[in-house]
Scaffold this motif. Sequence first.
Motif, PDB file in Angstrom:
ATOM      1  N   PRO A 227       0.822  -1.312  -0.028  1.00  0.00           N
ATOM      2  CA  PRO A 227      -0.160   0.027  -0.062  1.00  0.00           C
ATOM      3  C   PRO A 227       0.704   1.177   0.023  1.00  0.00           C
ATOM      4  CG  PRO A 227      -0.914  -1.659   1.663  1.00  0.00           C
ATOM      5  CD  PRO A 227       0.569  -2.122   1.100  1.00  0.00           C
ATOM      6  N   ASN A 349      -3.104  -5.983  -1.206  1.00  0.00           N
ATOM      7  CA  ASN A 349      -3.615  -7.056  -0.552  1.00  0.00           C
ATOM      8  C   ASN A 349      -5.142  -7.023  -0.078  1.00  0.00           C
ATOM      9  OD1 ASN A 349      -3.901 -10.063  -0.021  1.00  0.00           O
ATOM     10  ND2 ASN A 349      -3.110  -9.378   2.163  1.00  0.00           N
ATOM     11  N   SER A 350      -5.360  -5.735   0.669  1.00  0.00           N
ATOM     12  CA  SER A 350      -6.417  -5.574   1.238  1.00  0.00           C
ATOM     13  C   SER A 350      -7.697  -5.564  -0.087  1.00  0.00           C
ATOM     14  CB  SER A 350      -6.567  -4.373   1.976  1.00  0.00           C
ATOM     15  OG  SER A 350      -6.266  -3.133   1.272  1.00  0.00           O
ATOM     16  N   ARG A 351      -7.382  -5.238  -1.274  1.00  0.00           N
ATOM     17  CA  ARG A 351      -8.203  -4.620  -2.366  1.00  0.00           C
ATOM     18  C   ARG A 351      -8.179  -5.991  -3.419  1.00  0.00           C
ATOM     19  NH1 ARG A 351     -12.014  -1.589  -2.176  1.00  0.00           N
ATOM     20  NH2 ARG A 351     -11.774  -0.489  -4.238  1.00  0.00           N
ATOM     21  N   LYS A 352      -7.344  -7.180  -3.036  1.00  0.00           N
ATOM     22  CA  LYS A 352      -7.398  -8.317  -4.051  1.00  0.00           C
ATOM     23  C   LYS A 352      -8.865  -8.836  -4.380  1.00  0.00           C
ATOM     24  CE  LYS A 352      -5.424 -11.799  -2.366  1.00  0.00           C
ATOM     25  NZ  LYS A 352      -6.390 -13.268  -2.482  1.00  0.00           N
ATOM     26  N   ARG A 460      -1.987 -16.615   4.589  1.00  0.00           N
ATOM     27  CA  ARG A 460      -2.316 -14.961   5.336  1.00  0.00           C
ATOM     28  C   ARG A 460      -2.799 -15.445   6.764  1.00  0.00           C
ATOM     29  NH1 ARG A 460      -7.034 -11.454   3.627  1.00  0.00           N
ATOM     30  NH2 ARG A 460      -6.381  -9.542   4.761  1.00  0.00           N
ATOM     31  N   THR A 497       3.949  -4.583   4.239  1.00  0.00           N
ATOM     32  CA  THR A 497       2.584  -4.557   4.852  1.00  0.00           C
ATOM     33  C   THR A 497       2.435  -5.299   5.990  1.00  0.00           C
ATOM     34  OG1 THR A 497       1.915  -6.647   3.747  1.00  0.00           O
ATOM     35  CG2 THR A 497       1.742  -4.747   2.338  1.00  0.00           C
ATOM     36  N   LYS A 498       1.212  -4.939   6.841  1.00  0.00           N
ATOM     37  CA  LYS A 498       1.178  -5.474   8.112  1.00  0.00           C
ATOM     38  C   LYS A 498       0.911  -7.055   7.843  1.00  0.00           C
ATOM     39  CE  LYS A 498      -3.807  -5.037   8.023  1.00  0.00           C
ATOM     40  NZ  LYS A 498      -5.172  -4.494   8.672  1.00  0.00           N
ATOM     41  N   GLN A 499       0.616  -7.630   6.712  1.00  0.00           N
ATOM     42  CA  GLN A 499       0.405  -9.153   6.664  1.00  0.00           C
ATOM     43  C   GLN A 499       2.044  -9.717   6.666  1.00  0.00           C
ATOM     44  OE1 GLN A 499      -1.244  -7.107   4.616  1.00  0.00           O
ATOM     45  NE2 GLN A 499      -3.331  -7.636   5.738  1.00  0.00           N
ATOM     46  N   SER A 560     -11.532 -13.707  10.339  1.00  0.00           N
ATOM     47  CA  SER A 560     -11.363 -13.324   8.877  1.00  0.00           C
ATOM     48  C   SER A 560     -10.015 -13.458   8.324  1.00  0.00           C
ATOM     49  CB  SER A 560     -11.852 -11.957   8.741  1.00  0.00           C
ATOM     50  OG  SER A 560     -10.741 -11.188   9.174  1.00  0.00           O
ATOM     51  N   GLU A 562      -7.364 -11.459   9.244  1.00  0.00           N
ATOM     52  CA  GLU A 562      -6.900 -10.413   9.736  1.00  0.00           C
ATOM     53  C   GLU A 562      -6.266 -10.667  10.923  1.00  0.00           C
ATOM     54  OE1 GLU A 562      -5.978  -7.803   7.913  1.00  0.00           O
ATOM     55  OE2 GLU A 562      -7.062  -8.104   6.204  1.00  0.00           O
TER      56      GLU A 562
END
Length: 578
Positions: A227, A349-352, A460, A497-499, A560, A562
């Motif tokens: 991001p 990743n959040s918009r995949k 993930r 990223t936070k992932q 989820s 996250e």
Amino acid sequence: MTILSASPALARALEERNYHDATPVQEAVLESGAAERDLLVSAQTGSGKTVAYGLALAATLLGDAETLPPGAEPLALVVAPTRELALQVQREIEWLYQYAGARVMSCVGGMEPRRERRELAAGAHIVIGTPGRLRDHLERGALDVTKLKAVVLDEADEMLDLGFREDLEFILESTPKERRTLLFSATMPKAIATLARRYQREAMRIEVAGGESGHADIEYRAIRVAPNEIESVVVNLLRVAEAPSALVFCNTREAVRHLHATLQERGFSAVLLSGELSQNERNHALQALRDGRARVCIATDVAARGIDLPSLALVIHAELPHDAEILQHRSGRTGRAGRKGVSALLVPNSRKRRAEQLLAGAGVQVAWSGPPTAEEICTLDQERLLQDPLLTGDGNEDDLVMARALLAERSAEDIASALVRVYRSRLPLPEDVQDPGFGRDRAAPEAGKRAPRETRDSPRARGVAGGGVWFRLDIGRKKNADPKWLLPMICRRGKITKQDIGAIRIFERETTFEVSAAAAGQFAKNVRRPDGDPILIEPVGAAPAPGQTAHAEPRRQHSSGERPLRAENAAGKKRKAR
């Protein structure tokens, strides 16, 4: 079908432009069954539809004659959603009808209306304009439509989207009932069907093959991005493509301004288009793109409506469009008239999942990949230098004299090194970016199918347990270390990223955290670069001893997939309570 089977005057103009084979939409309107009928045509932007309706009008306007009579009241009216599209249509129709003796004029916002009224009074065969300006001339009595034989609504769906329904209805109600009506639209929503039923007579429906599944000459790519690296990836995509012109889409004016400033700072010749520009500023920006003074345009969806850049080879979606229809409209700016184009979506990743839904809705197949790296771009630069006119062009005698003088004073290696420096000085520097790694080797789902949800057993959801590298921050509970601000800071400093972050453990005077093995190497390089932040980040080589974890809890898994951070010190809370 050969396109040269049109009227002799039009065929001559087409021959001069090397037009020989009709595109699908042109072939469809030239079929004998379409002659003199109202047409309802579904065709993508860039499919050759302007020439198509120019050809379709020929029989209506010319009949058996080769040329038109002197201009008086208009015989045809073309309505377009934007000033840019109207002026583009005017240019196309002028060259197509040049040997038919047609007088073609435009009536658009941003131009002097009194001059337009004078031109209308002098006579014109074909008038092209925007809905608001045409209505204004009709209401003032400057535009006489009593002799009108045909009306064309170009990109009718965009005109309705822009709120021109009332103006269109006023224009159509003002024209003769026996006129011929040609309606062209990239999509066919209910509003278009309603307009067609009301104002057309037994219209022939033409749907160009492939209109629902995107343009065949566009290659779609989905680029995985971190991001905080979106702007850097835009830089690298522009450097890799080296397209004559490129269009970058953002969703807001603020994002357009910020990306425009960033690209200019990096050395790109870039212009912006947004709703806050005056018409004069907009004209200057578009002219810079057309004459090559600018290579990159950053725009919002609304600001880019109707623009046409023949050399556009790359469309970048810096932010995902709101729906599949907008995706097709954006992408349709490239891949025109048989030329190849690339449409690249930048996907965090959040918009995949959203990206997969858009692509499935548009019915396009896409190749997923990481962003172009600085190393790849440097390799390309080396290959391109060998083909650059600096080396391949023929030198004159003066050049040879200077070359010999240089060789007498400097080694060939010194001269070659200087040439490389000169070449690189003309190019923006590539950016160091990483591949976040999600979605590797996965294709977009087929049209109509939903993308699978992440499962709790997916990589993930599991985080980086068992495969991470540990790092240390020189800040702990004594200085109010808290995951709420530590996590964004770590991501920003390390460009991850936070992932990619696993457990975070906060101690009295330091904090340790885990980074995935795949991202750790690049992360370590990134955090060594000074950026004004006083907090030191360094590798620790191994995880803290298990007995130390009482100070903080590692991040817990969320259903989820996250992993919200929780770093609470129970003992500390008790002390505060007392």
